[in-house]
Design a protein around this motif. Structure first.
Motif, mmCIF file in Angstrom:
data_model
loop_
_atom_site.group_PDB
_atom_site.id
_atom_site.type_symbol
_atom_site.label_atom_id
_atom_site.label_comp_id
_atom_site.label_asym_id
_atom_site.label_seq_id
_atom_site.Cartn_x
_atom_site.Cartn_y
_atom_site.Cartn_z
ATOM 1 N N GLY A 118 2.179 3.078 -2.332
ATOM 2 C CA GLY A 118 1.733 4.132 -3.262
ATOM 3 C C GLY A 118 0.535 4.883 -2.728
ATOM 4 N N THR A 119 -0.398 4.144 -2.188
ATOM 5 C CA THR A 119 -1.603 4.765 -1.644
ATOM 6 C C THR A 119 -1.261 5.661 -0.447
ATOM 7 O OG1 THR A 119 -2.912 2.901 -2.372
ATOM 8 C CG2 THR A 119 -3.882 4.252 -0.656
ATOM 9 N N ILE A 172 0.826 -1.217 0.000
ATOM 10 C CA ILE A 172 0.000 0.000 0.000
ATOM 11 C C ILE A 172 0.856 1.261 0.000
ATOM 12 C CG2 ILE A 172 -2.005 -1.085 1.092
ATOM 13 C CD1 ILE A 172 -1.030 0.106 3.769
ATOM 14 N N LEU A 185 -2.038 9.519 -0.441
ATOM 15 C CA LEU A 185 -3.072 10.014 0.482
ATOM 16 C C LEU A 185 -2.524 11.026 1.488
ATOM 17 C CD1 LEU A 185 -5.243 6.954 1.565
ATOM 18 C CD2 LEU A 185 -6.024 9.032 0.460
ATOM 19 N N PHE A 186 -1.351 10.718 2.051
ATOM 20 C CA PHE A 186 -0.880 11.520 3.185
ATOM 21 C C PHE A 186 0.235 12.491 2.796
ATOM 22 C CE2 PHE A 186 -2.687 7.612 4.942
ATOM 23 C CZ PHE A 186 -3.638 8.138 5.806
#
Lengths: 173, 148
Positions: free
Chosen positions: B54-55, B52, B59-60
């Motif tokens: 990349g996510t 995760i 996202l953050f």
């Protein structure tokens, strides 16, 4: 040299002649009784000859037909018995292979159906779901909560804003 | 003949049951307290977060993710609890049972003895759970749960 019994049998059958006959009859202790016995034997022979003659068959064709049928039936039963006794105790290899293949096919089909049934329902239930969330209002009175899922990695995110910020030393392991 | 049929049927059912049973076999849940920061030379992302990464970055908006506390729990009964903790934070995870696709979990984030956040979630193997925690210095505390 004939024994007495042989000579006696030959005498009863009338097969002795000449000197042999004379000598034998002379040797008999009671010739009258012997003659009587010879007559009885002849009578018995005649009676048996008369009674034991082969009887003529009235329905010869029918009898032969019955006999042929009986022989045919017996032969059929014998063949069946041979077949039964010749049958092997276990299945032959070919039938075992077919039975195995059929069992495998049934097993695969059942497995496929069961697994499909388990995976087919609503895809959303296979994603992580946040059922509820709360923060302590006394510690973080301005906190807000939202939740969503990312499309790419299917990550479920609980986004909490407004929690009290902490100094960097709180990042220690 | 009939006995053979029942034998074949019995073996088939046993095989089917055997193939279905592992679907509910024990699963492992990785729980991590992750500190996300922005640095000029970021360390390599821990392997647990590769899936995760990349996510998380998107996202953050941070480029480095360091695990400051973690726990790897193999769930056998589906009703177990465990703790992933760092020096100041602790994530208490209480598994309430198994669903068809995962586990019902009750999560509590403590900062020392203070309960900061509580949530209930149904964690599935298909999708990890990420919780945005408090701001720590210039970074961000994240709570990550992944069923492996």
């Amino acid at each position: 040299m004939k024994t007495f019994e042989e000579k006696w049998t030959a005498w009863l059958d009338g097969e002795l002649a000449g000197n042999e006959l004379a000598e034998f009859e002379a040797s008999l202790p009671d010739k009258a009784a012997a003659q009587e016995e010879k007559r009885d034997a002849k009578k018995l022979g005649a009676f048996l000859k008369e009674q034991l003659q082969a009887r003529s068959m009235g329905n010869e064709e029918f009898f032969h037909h019955q006999l042929r049928e009986r022989i045919a039936t017996d032969a059929g039963e014998a063949r069946t018995r041979e077949k039964v006794s010749a049958k092997p105790a276990l299945w032959p290899i070919g039938r075992l292979v077919w039975a195995g293949a059929a069992s495998l096919a049934i097993f695969s089909l059942c497995t496929f159906l069961i697994l499909r049934e388990k995976t087919a329902p609503d895809q959303s239930q296979y994603l992580t779901q946040i059922l509820n969330a709360r923060v302590d209002p006394t510690v973080s009175p301005n906190a807000t909560i939202s939740m969503f899922e990312t499309k790419e990695d299917k990550v479920t995110v609980l986004w909490v804003d407004g929690l009290q910020s902490l100094p960097s030393e709180y990042a220690a392991k | 003949m009939q006995r053979r049929f029942y034998l074949v049927l019995g073996v088939s059912l046993a095989l089917i049951a055997g193939s279905v049973a592992p679907a509910h076999a024990a699963q492992e849940v990785w729980s991590g307290l992750v500190m996300a920061t922005n640095v000029t030379e970021p360390d390599e992302t821990p392997p647990e977060l590769h899936r995760i990464e990349g996510t998380l970055k998107a996202l953050f908006g941070y480029n480095q993710f360091k695990v400051i506390g973690q726990s790897r729990k193999r769930l056998v009964t589906g009703s177990e609890d465990w703790l992933a903790s760092s020096k100041y934070f602790a994530l208490h995870v209480d598994s309430k049972g198994e669903t068809g696709a995962g586990y019902f979990l009750n999560l509590k984030l403590f900062q020392e003895k203070n309960l900061l956040l509580e949530t209930e979630a149904k964690l599935s193997k298909a999708s990890p759970l990420v919780i945005k925690g408090p701001q720590v210095g210039s970074g961000q505390l994240l709570l990550v749960l992944i069923e492996q």
